[in-house]
Scaffold this motif. Sequence first.
Motif, mmCIF file in Angstrom:
data_model
loop_
_atom_site.group_PDB
_atom_site.id
_atom_site.type_symbol
_atom_site.label_atom_id
_atom_site.label_comp_id
_atom_site.label_asym_id
_atom_site.label_seq_id
_atom_site.Cartn_x
_atom_site.Cartn_y
_atom_site.Cartn_z
ATOM 1 N N ALA A 1 -6.980 2.780 -0.614
ATOM 2 C CA ALA A 1 -6.173 1.939 0.272
ATOM 3 C C ALA A 1 -5.394 0.865 -0.458
ATOM 4 O O ALA A 1 -4.344 0.427 0.014
ATOM 5 C CB ALA A 1 -7.068 1.296 1.336
ATOM 6 N N TYR B 1 -12.318 1.703 -2.934
ATOM 7 C CA TYR B 1 -11.398 1.232 -1.897
ATOM 8 C C TYR B 1 -10.000 1.018 -2.471
ATOM 9 O O TYR B 1 -8.996 1.376 -1.842
ATOM 10 C CB TYR B 1 -11.937 -0.060 -1.293
ATOM 11 C CG TYR B 1 -11.025 -0.650 -0.232
ATOM 12 C CD1 TYR B 1 -11.132 -0.269 1.097
ATOM 13 C CD2 TYR B 1 -10.053 -1.587 -0.569
ATOM 14 C CE1 TYR B 1 -10.294 -0.801 2.065
ATOM 15 C CE2 TYR B 1 -9.210 -2.126 0.390
ATOM 16 C CZ TYR B 1 -9.332 -1.730 1.703
ATOM 17 O OH TYR B 1 -8.489 -2.257 2.660
ATOM 18 N N PHE C 1 -10.971 5.809 5.275
ATOM 19 C CA PHE C 1 -9.754 6.219 4.576
ATOM 20 C C PHE C 1 -9.906 7.589 3.945
ATOM 21 O O PHE C 1 -8.927 8.328 3.772
ATOM 22 C CB PHE C 1 -9.379 5.192 3.500
ATOM 23 C CG PHE C 1 -8.787 3.924 4.052
ATOM 24 C CD1 PHE C 1 -7.497 3.905 4.516
ATOM 25 C CD2 PHE C 1 -9.542 2.760 4.109
ATOM 26 C CE1 PHE C 1 -6.946 2.743 5.039
ATOM 27 C CE2 PHE C 1 -8.998 1.596 4.625
ATOM 28 C CZ PHE C 1 -7.693 1.585 5.090
ATOM 29 N N LYS D 1 -15.530 1.376 4.864
ATOM 30 C CA LYS D 1 -14.059 1.425 4.854
ATOM 31 C C LYS D 1 -13.568 2.663 4.100
ATOM 32 O O LYS D 1 -12.627 3.336 4.518
ATOM 33 C CB LYS D 1 -13.493 0.169 4.192
ATOM 34 C CG LYS D 1 -13.886 -1.144 4.847
ATOM 35 C CD LYS D 1 -13.140 -1.391 6.112
ATOM 36 C CE LYS D 1 -13.427 -2.771 6.666
ATOM 37 N NZ LYS D 1 -12.825 -2.977 8.003
#
Length: 271
Positions: A95, A91, A270, A266
């Motif tokens: 992001a 992640y 992305f 998540k």
Amino acid sequence: MARTRPWKVSDALWEHVAPLIPPAPSHAKGGRPRLPDRQAFEAIVYVLRTGIQWNALPRELGASSTIHDRFQQWEQAGLFKALWQAGLAAYDELAGIQWEWQAADGTMSKAPFGGAATGPNPTDRGKQGTKRSLLTDGAGIPLALVIDGAQRHDVKLLSATLDGVVIERPIFPLEQREQLCLDAAYDSTPVYKELVARHYWPHVRSRGEERMEREIIPGYRARRWVVERTHAWLNRSRRILVRWEKKAENYLAFLHLACAQLLFEKVAVFG
């Protein structure tokens, strides 16, 4: 609307899981074929997301005793925490973890079987319960989590929560301290001292104060509630809504897996 199956393990997720699976024991002397690791992992995720009892697992997923044994082996090997760490790394690369603003808060779950890290819940007529204390980044990404008895005040768990970040925390200059948002229950001098010692700048607000500031300050962004939203995200995994595990490490393993699954969901967005 098509029915979702959140326990299904995608190829993308399995690419992250497979390297973390500990080596299988030797079967040089023969024996029954070993249940494939991917099938066992998917069955564990099924238990996590549905909250089903081990011995009620559908037989097509595998023998419940085999799945439970694999869960215990992988918990002892640290697989689920390592998967959470891998999710945070993935992640962060896609992001970026929002370290500048963080939030912490606790919530309680029933624990009818008792066991380690449980205690009388003062909000549930003294019934056995567990408290989990969670730290998130500014977007609600879980960074640290500890559990204790339901009677433990949130303040008593804050230091352990802040020290329990599962990946390396970046070092900021003193003039750029990380901001930590807390509710009014943490409003005490000892808490402020602990935060300053850990290079945090405290922001303690009640819900009413946040609401007022949002109304009178142009562009104000409420930040404390993101941790409450993350608790709600994790509660989609029904196995952690009520703690059925007597062993604290087994309950933590499910919590770590829930954090990991949240992160890879998540990452998929992305990616």
